[in-house]
Design a protein around this motif. Structure first.
Motif, PDB file in Angstrom:
ATOM      1  N   LYS A 142       1.215   0.692   7.154  1.00 39.69           N
ATOM      2  CA  LYS A 142       2.487   0.804   6.524  1.00 39.69           C
ATOM      3  C   LYS A 142       3.475   2.032   7.163  1.00 39.69           C
ATOM      4  O   LYS A 142       3.321   3.104   7.012  1.00 39.69           O
ATOM      5  CB  LYS A 142       2.337   0.960   5.107  1.00 39.69           C
ATOM      6  CG  LYS A 142       1.889  -0.133   4.269  1.00 39.69           C
ATOM      7  CD  LYS A 142       1.841   0.080   2.717  1.00 39.69           C
ATOM      8  CE  LYS A 142       1.188  -0.888   1.885  1.00 39.69           C
ATOM      9  NZ  LYS A 142       1.053  -0.721   0.410  1.00 39.69           N
ATOM     10  N   PRO A 143       4.460   1.325   7.885  1.00 36.73           N
ATOM     11  CA  PRO A 143       5.299   2.308   8.512  1.00 36.73           C
ATOM     12  C   PRO A 143       6.054   3.328   7.513  1.00 36.73           C
ATOM     13  O   PRO A 143       6.002   4.419   7.755  1.00 36.73           O
ATOM     14  CB  PRO A 143       6.256   1.694   9.345  1.00 36.73           C
ATOM     15  CG  PRO A 143       5.574   0.460   9.459  1.00 36.73           C
ATOM     16  CD  PRO A 143       4.796   0.006   8.564  1.00 36.73           C
ATOM     17  N   MET A 192      -4.529  -3.829  -0.517  1.00 38.06           N
ATOM     18  CA  MET A 192      -4.753  -5.545  -0.393  1.00 38.06           C
ATOM     19  C   MET A 192      -3.370  -5.960  -0.233  1.00 38.06           C
ATOM     20  O   MET A 192      -2.698  -5.951  -1.032  1.00 38.06           O
ATOM     21  CB  MET A 192      -5.510  -6.182  -1.527  1.00 38.06           C
ATOM     22  CG  MET A 192      -5.795  -7.627  -1.439  1.00 38.06           C
ATOM     23  SD  MET A 192      -6.447  -8.065  -3.023  1.00 38.06           S
ATOM     24  CE  MET A 192      -7.860  -7.040  -3.344  1.00 38.06           C
ATOM     25  N   THR A 193      -3.509  -7.154   0.806  1.00 34.65           N
ATOM     26  CA  THR A 193      -2.067  -7.694   0.703  1.00 34.65           C
ATOM     27  C   THR A 193      -1.877  -8.830   0.015  1.00 34.65           C
ATOM     28  O   THR A 193      -2.805  -9.511  -0.555  1.00 34.65           O
ATOM     29  CB  THR A 193      -1.873  -8.143   2.371  1.00 34.65           C
ATOM     30  OG1 THR A 193      -2.965  -9.023   2.546  1.00 34.65           O
ATOM     31  CG2 THR A 193      -2.160  -7.046   3.383  1.00 34.65           C
ATOM     32  N   PRO A 194      -0.704  -9.476  -0.314  1.00 39.28           N
ATOM     33  CA  PRO A 194      -0.679 -10.486  -1.430  1.00 39.28           C
ATOM     34  C   PRO A 194      -1.463 -11.882  -1.172  1.00 39.28           C
ATOM     35  O   PRO A 194      -2.105 -12.431  -1.987  1.00 39.28           O
ATOM     36  CB  PRO A 194       0.775 -10.891  -1.364  1.00 39.28           C
ATOM     37  CG  PRO A 194       1.461  -9.458  -0.957  1.00 39.28           C
ATOM     38  CD  PRO A 194       0.477  -8.807  -0.079  1.00 39.28           C
ATOM     39  N   ALA A 195      -1.568 -12.405   0.167  1.00 33.57           N
ATOM     40  CA  ALA A 195      -2.069 -13.308   0.850  1.00 33.57           C
ATOM     41  C   ALA A 195      -3.594 -13.655   0.108  1.00 33.57           C
ATOM     42  O   ALA A 195      -4.122 -14.424  -0.440  1.00 33.57           O
ATOM     43  CB  ALA A 195      -1.880 -13.788   2.142  1.00 33.57           C
ATOM     44  N   PRO A 196      -4.408 -12.699   0.721  1.00 36.73           N
ATOM     45  CA  PRO A 196      -5.950 -12.685   0.377  1.00 36.73           C
ATOM     46  C   PRO A 196      -6.175 -12.441  -0.991  1.00 36.73           C
ATOM     47  O   PRO A 196      -7.097 -12.969  -1.721  1.00 36.73           O
ATOM     48  CB  PRO A 196      -6.520 -11.705   1.127  1.00 36.73           C
ATOM     49  CG  PRO A 196      -5.495 -10.689   1.757  1.00 36.73           C
ATOM     50  CD  PRO A 196      -4.268 -11.421   1.685  1.00 36.73           C
ATOM     51  N   ALA A 225       3.846  10.140   4.616  1.00 38.21           N
ATOM     52  CA  ALA A 225       2.741  11.147   4.896  1.00 38.21           C
ATOM     53  C   ALA A 225       3.316  12.436   5.845  1.00 38.21           C
ATOM     54  O   ALA A 225       2.871  13.296   5.492  1.00 38.21           O
ATOM     55  CB  ALA A 225       1.625  10.440   5.632  1.00 38.21           C
ATOM     56  N   ALA A 226       3.863  12.251   6.724  1.00 42.72           N
ATOM     57  CA  ALA A 226       4.406  13.262   7.688  1.00 42.72           C
ATOM     58  C   ALA A 226       5.252  14.124   6.744  1.00 42.72           C
ATOM     59  O   ALA A 226       5.414  15.409   6.845  1.00 42.72           O
ATOM     60  CB  ALA A 226       5.403  12.564   8.683  1.00 42.72           C
ATOM     61  N   SER A 263      -3.850   7.494   4.019  1.00 39.27           N
ATOM     62  CA  SER A 263      -4.905   6.611   3.891  1.00 39.27           C
ATOM     63  C   SER A 263      -4.038   5.071   4.121  1.00 39.27           C
ATOM     64  O   SER A 263      -4.690   4.166   4.862  1.00 39.27           O
ATOM     65  CB  SER A 263      -5.897   6.365   2.797  1.00 39.27           C
ATOM     66  OG  SER A 263      -5.185   5.992   1.569  1.00 39.27           O
ATOM     67  N   LEU A 264      -2.937   5.073   3.755  1.00 41.75           N
ATOM     68  CA  LEU A 264      -1.876   3.870   3.974  1.00 41.75           C
ATOM     69  C   LEU A 264      -1.231   3.734   5.320  1.00 41.75           C
ATOM     70  O   LEU A 264      -0.758   2.719   5.727  1.00 41.75           O
ATOM     71  CB  LEU A 264      -1.032   3.706   2.905  1.00 41.75           C
ATOM     72  CG  LEU A 264      -1.611   3.598   1.253  1.00 41.75           C
ATOM     73  CD1 LEU A 264      -0.447   3.681   0.353  1.00 41.75           C
ATOM     74  CD2 LEU A 264      -2.578   2.515   1.102  1.00 41.75           C
TER      75      LEU A 264
END
Length: 293
Positions: A266-267, A1-5, A273-274, A261-262
């Motif tokens: 998210k770069p 969840m991002t901070p704004a919402p 993950a790699a 999953s992220l």
């Protein structure tokens, strides 16, 4: 969840509960968003559609505390949970001035938890170590075809190995995400469990494997600290068990799948993950260095 919402959900939930969220301090965002409000209240925003899980966490907190297992306590004078746009918001008492537990403190706390008789007024769910794993692999948009095929084969093999383990004679109450950050020690000196969403019935090894691989595969826990953990738990060294690698490999695949999953938004997660996949595939020697996200 991002901070704004998350901030908008918190504001609406706080208004419903008669609280002021204007000075709330964000402590963590992610799968769950956590804020500190005035008056020593912690707000925890769950995943969308997880109101039943939130209600279960509240019952577990009440039951564990009354069973002699110190656990983060809910604020019982507030409505619990408050659901905003399918996001459940729960209210908890702040644990001030705390530190992560030592390995020995974690070993002692887990030994006490694992001998606890399960509750009689409600049912604990059975721990599902493979929950969501296959879906995270098959639906990921950032994997190469080669990595996806390897991860799928790896997943299938691990399920087969796990299903061949001897059956458990008695399922234990387990925390489900037992590491030092989820057992905190305030000034009172009483270690206290946090993050109750994975508390369930299952094999106690799932609460022991995280520190075991931190010692064997990542060297984040040195020998003295790991031996202190083993001694405090009662002398059982999971790394010496013949089935250790089954639990270890599943746990490390779970950690990797979470970062996968992220990775679509998210770069940093895509790069991590790699890296983790390369480790699992044996392209990078141990000890591994994985970054937390």
């Amino acid at each position: 969840m991002t901070p704004a919402p998350a901030a908008g959900i918190l504001e609406e939930a706080a208004t419903h509960a008669g609280l002021d969220a204007s000075t709330a301090i964000p402590l963590r965002t992610g799968a769950h968003a956590i804020y500190e409000l005035d008056g020593g209240i912690i707000a925890r925003i769950g995943k969308p559609g997880s109101a039943d899980t939130a209600r279960r966490e509240l019952r577990i907190s009440h039951w564990l505390n009354h069973s002699g297992i110190p656990t983060v306590q809910a604020v019982e004078t507030l409505p619990q949970p408050v659901v905003v746009d399918s996001y459940p918001v729960t209210w908890w008492q702040l644990i001030p001035d705390h530190r992560p537990a030592t390995p020995a403190e974690l070993g002692t706390a887990l030994a006490q938890l694992h001998i606890l008789t399960p509750p009689t007024t409600f049912d604990l769910v059975e721990y599902q170590p493979f929950a969501g794993l296959e879906d995270r692999i098959t639906t990921a948009t950032t994997l190469t075809d080669d990595d996806r095929q390897w991860l799928t084969r790896h997943y299938v093999i691990l399920r087969q190995r796990y299903e061949q383990l001897p059956p458990v004679t008695r399922a234990s109450v387990i925390h489900g995400d037992a590491w030092q950050g989820n057992l905190v020690v305030p000034r009172s000196g009483t270690p206290t469990f946090l993050d109750l969403d994975k508390v369930s019935l299952g094999r106690p090894e799932w609460d022991l494997v995280q520190l075991a691989v931190d010692h064997t595969d990542f060297t984040r826990i040195d020998t003295d600290d790991y031996e202190a953990f083993v001694a405090a738990y009662g002398g059982y060294d999971m790394t010496a068990a013949p089935e250790f690698r089954v639990y270890a490999d599943i746990q490390e695949l779970r950690w990797t799948a979470f970062v996968i999953s992220l990775s679509h938004h998210k770069p940093a997660a895509r790069a991590e993950a790699a890296h983790r996949i390369a480790c699992l595939r044996g392209h990078i020697p141990k000890p591994w260095q994985w970054n937390a996200l």
